[in-house]
Write a protein that holds these residues in place. Sequence first.
Motif, mmCIF file in Angstrom:
data_model
loop_
_atom_site.group_PDB
_atom_site.id
_atom_site.type_symbol
_atom_site.label_atom_id
_atom_site.label_comp_id
_atom_site.label_asym_id
_atom_site.label_seq_id
_atom_site.Cartn_x
_atom_site.Cartn_y
_atom_site.Cartn_z
ATOM 1 N N ASP A 48 -6.965 8.281 -0.096
ATOM 2 C CA ASP A 48 -6.049 7.434 -0.860
ATOM 3 C C ASP A 48 -6.848 6.338 -1.563
ATOM 4 O OD1 ASP A 48 -3.790 8.814 -0.034
ATOM 5 O OD2 ASP A 48 -3.502 7.536 1.737
ATOM 6 N N THR A 49 -6.351 5.907 -2.720
ATOM 7 C CA THR A 49 -6.925 4.735 -3.382
ATOM 8 C C THR A 49 -6.844 3.549 -2.419
ATOM 9 O OG1 THR A 49 -6.195 5.545 -5.544
ATOM 10 C CG2 THR A 49 -6.718 3.202 -5.372
ATOM 11 N N PRO A 50 -7.910 2.717 -2.322
ATOM 12 C CA PRO A 50 -7.869 1.563 -1.399
ATOM 13 C C PRO A 50 -6.622 0.712 -1.598
ATOM 14 C CG PRO A 50 -10.093 1.848 -2.264
ATOM 15 C CD PRO A 50 -9.223 2.834 -2.994
ATOM 16 N N ALA A 51 -6.085 0.192 -0.502
ATOM 17 C CA ALA A 51 -4.806 -0.513 -0.527
ATOM 18 C C ALA A 51 -4.826 -1.722 -1.459
ATOM 19 C CB ALA A 51 -4.430 -0.945 0.893
ATOM 20 N N HIS A 52 -5.931 -2.469 -1.481
ATOM 21 C CA HIS A 52 -5.955 -3.670 -2.321
ATOM 22 C C HIS A 52 -5.944 -3.318 -3.805
ATOM 23 C CE1 HIS A 52 -10.292 -2.757 -2.347
ATOM 24 N NE2 HIS A 52 -10.366 -3.497 -3.445
ATOM 25 N N VAL A 53 -6.460 -2.124 -4.133
ATOM 26 C CA VAL A 53 -6.430 -1.662 -5.524
ATOM 27 C C VAL A 53 -5.009 -1.276 -5.913
ATOM 28 C CG1 VAL A 53 -7.309 0.068 -7.143
ATOM 29 C CG2 VAL A 53 -8.831 -0.897 -5.394
ATOM 30 N N CYS A 54 -4.324 -0.566 -5.026
ATOM 31 C CA CYS A 54 -2.919 -0.215 -5.286
ATOM 32 C C CYS A 54 -2.065 -1.472 -5.445
ATOM 33 C CB CYS A 54 -2.375 0.643 -4.153
ATOM 34 S SG CYS A 54 -3.137 2.281 -4.014
ATOM 35 N N GLU A 55 -2.309 -2.444 -4.583
ATOM 36 C CA GLU A 55 -1.532 -3.687 -4.651
ATOM 37 C C GLU A 55 -1.771 -4.406 -5.968
ATOM 38 O OE1 GLU A 55 0.860 -4.765 -2.687
ATOM 39 O OE2 GLU A 55 0.609 -2.918 -1.533
ATOM 40 N N ALA A 56 -2.988 -4.329 -6.483
ATOM 41 C CA ALA A 56 -3.281 -4.965 -7.770
ATOM 42 C C ALA A 56 -2.505 -4.290 -8.896
ATOM 43 C CB ALA A 56 -4.775 -4.914 -8.060
ATOM 44 N N GLY A 57 -2.356 -2.964 -8.812
ATOM 45 C CA GLY A 57 -1.559 -2.255 -9.801
ATOM 46 C C GLY A 57 -0.093 -2.642 -9.728
ATOM 47 N N ILE A 58 0.428 -2.743 -8.504
ATOM 48 C CA ILE A 58 1.825 -3.143 -8.309
ATOM 49 C C ILE A 58 2.046 -4.569 -8.800
ATOM 50 C CG2 ILE A 58 3.582 -3.613 -6.555
ATOM 51 C CD1 ILE A 58 2.262 -1.318 -4.904
ATOM 52 N N ALA A 59 1.087 -5.441 -8.484
ATOM 53 C CA ALA A 59 1.195 -6.836 -8.915
ATOM 54 C C ALA A 59 1.183 -6.951 -10.432
ATOM 55 C CB ALA A 59 0.058 -7.657 -8.308
ATOM 56 N N ALA A 60 0.400 -6.097 -11.074
ATOM 57 C CA ALA A 60 0.344 -6.103 -12.541
ATOM 58 C C ALA A 60 1.704 -5.744 -13.130
ATOM 59 C CB ALA A 60 -0.726 -5.139 -13.023
ATOM 60 N N ARG A 62 4.655 -6.138 -11.651
ATOM 61 C CA ARG A 62 5.599 -7.223 -11.352
ATOM 62 C C ARG A 62 5.341 -8.456 -12.216
ATOM 63 N NH1 ARG A 62 5.431 -6.187 -4.814
ATOM 64 N NH2 ARG A 62 7.125 -4.651 -4.772
ATOM 65 N N ALA A 63 4.077 -8.634 -12.620
ATOM 66 C CA ALA A 63 3.738 -9.787 -13.456
ATOM 67 C C ALA A 63 3.998 -9.515 -14.934
ATOM 68 C CB ALA A 63 2.282 -10.170 -13.242
ATOM 69 N N GLY A 64 4.478 -8.310 -15.247
ATOM 70 C CA GLY A 64 4.779 -7.980 -16.632
ATOM 71 C C GLY A 64 3.591 -7.546 -17.457
ATOM 72 N N HIS A 65 2.493 -7.150 -16.777
ATOM 73 C CA HIS A 65 1.315 -6.679 -17.512
ATOM 74 C C HIS A 65 1.498 -5.199 -17.874
ATOM 75 C CE1 HIS A 65 -0.474 -10.471 -16.695
ATOM 76 N NE2 HIS A 65 -0.723 -10.244 -15.410
ATOM 77 N N THR A 66 2.457 -4.954 -18.736
ATOM 78 C CA THR A 66 2.811 -3.573 -19.087
ATOM 79 C C THR A 66 2.744 -3.340 -20.590
ATOM 80 O OG1 THR A 66 5.143 -4.220 -19.104
ATOM 81 C CG2 THR A 66 4.267 -3.275 -17.049
ATOM 82 N N ARG A 67 2.034 -4.211 -21.290
ATOM 83 C CA ARG A 67 1.922 -4.074 -22.743
ATOM 84 C C ARG A 67 0.511 -3.652 -23.125
ATOM 85 N NH1 ARG A 67 6.555 -6.204 -24.855
ATOM 86 N NH2 ARG A 67 7.755 -7.595 -23.489
ATOM 87 N N TYR A 68 0.313 -3.480 -24.427
ATOM 88 C CA TYR A 68 -1.006 -3.086 -24.906
ATOM 89 C C TYR A 68 -2.086 -4.097 -24.496
ATOM 90 C CZ TYR A 68 1.445 -0.035 -28.294
ATOM 91 O OH TYR A 68 2.221 0.911 -28.909
ATOM 92 N N THR A 69 -3.298 -3.579 -24.328
ATOM 93 C CA THR A 69 -4.474 -4.448 -24.255
ATOM 94 C C THR A 69 -5.303 -4.231 -25.520
ATOM 95 O OG1 THR A 69 -5.978 -2.837 -23.240
ATOM 96 C CG2 THR A 69 -4.536 -4.090 -21.768
ATOM 97 N N GLN A 70 -6.378 -4.964 -25.656
ATOM 98 C CA GLN A 70 -7.316 -4.684 -26.736
ATOM 99 C C GLN A 70 -7.807 -3.245 -26.588
ATOM 100 O OE1 GLN A 70 -7.483 -7.191 -24.528
ATOM 101 N NE2 GLN A 70 -8.182 -9.096 -25.478
#
Length: 405
Positions: A48-60, A62-70
Amino acid sequence: MNAPAHTLNRFLAEAKPSATYKVMDRVAARRAAGARIISLSAGEPDFDTPAHVCEAGIAAIRAGHTRYTQVAGLRALREAIAAKFQRENELDVDWRNTLVCSGGKQVIFNALAATLNEGDEVVVPAPYWVSYPEIVQLCGGKAITVTCGAESGFKLTPDALRASITPHTRWLILNSPSNPSGAVYSRAELQALAEVLLVHPQVLVLSDDIYEHLIFDGIEFFTLAQVEPRLRERVLTMNGVSKAYAMTGWRIGFGTGPSWLIEAMEKLQGQQTSGACTISQHAALAALTGPQDSIEQGRAVFQRRRDMVVELLNQAPGLHCEVPQGAFYVFASCEAWLGKTTRAGTKLNSDEDVVNALLDEANVATVHGSAFGLGPYIRIAYALDDASLRQACEAIKRFGQALAD
């Protein structure tokens, strides 16, 4: 229904589909029909992907980081990538000289598509990852395969490289540790190749380091631009989070190289996919900057599995494999099986016949070595739990014992 040839791009029409995915499709079909298949075909960690990495994805999310990046990726991630290259590979990398892509494959595709013109040649040591020559083909170039057999440790020698370079040579692709052989180039071996390359300033080098952290027996990893700084303006060093952090499905690869090349690759990506998945980029940032203990844990597991699989496979009559130094593949010679007949009456005339018979008769999925440019071999991925690996190896052993002349 097949499309008329004239409706397809001619480079695509001449390219072959991925042999690995073809096997995976066959496995899916057999499983759908009720068969219990042990698949040793997929090139991805089973952790499995390490738990802290998964949590960072979930946090992203929840924080609304779902738009385009550069297009080139989040600056924070690019800074982390630059720091990784500085810390682990002794490369003096500025974040502006990095590019984030949707998987390592896109890094390779971007580089070749941005630089190849029709008639350009790319030197590809064989055995090679199945996609290298096909990407060259799709980009209008010509793959020049150089056979690197067991006698050279499945590695390119300076003499073989020297003989393969022509005025049309544009790139050399190096993959260490290697998919499919697990071969690892030493510092001395890379330096010897560099001496040849220094004489040919028109040749760029793509260093595919995706299996960098999966290396065994205390062997030290080196990358070409680290070994020979005089080549740094001609080397694209490619890596990613998929293998080291068990993040294959997150689809994040990255690279560093000369500014002109990174800019060209970014320009291409801007008209292709734009930036990679924002959520995945935040997860990759956590992978590169967070705890690294999962890397060593995974490496230890794979080394133990390697030892077990090599020992068991070498007990199968007619099958032989060298001990791989890295990655998670065994490249086993099945030459002694050719010309024999299986219990079900199948004549084995090629390594592809062997792979098909193993799937049909032993319920074990592997990939034929000829798809990687060197037969008769079979590639076995030991990215699976110990019990399943042992069961698969025993099935392969029984298959070999049942072969008749």
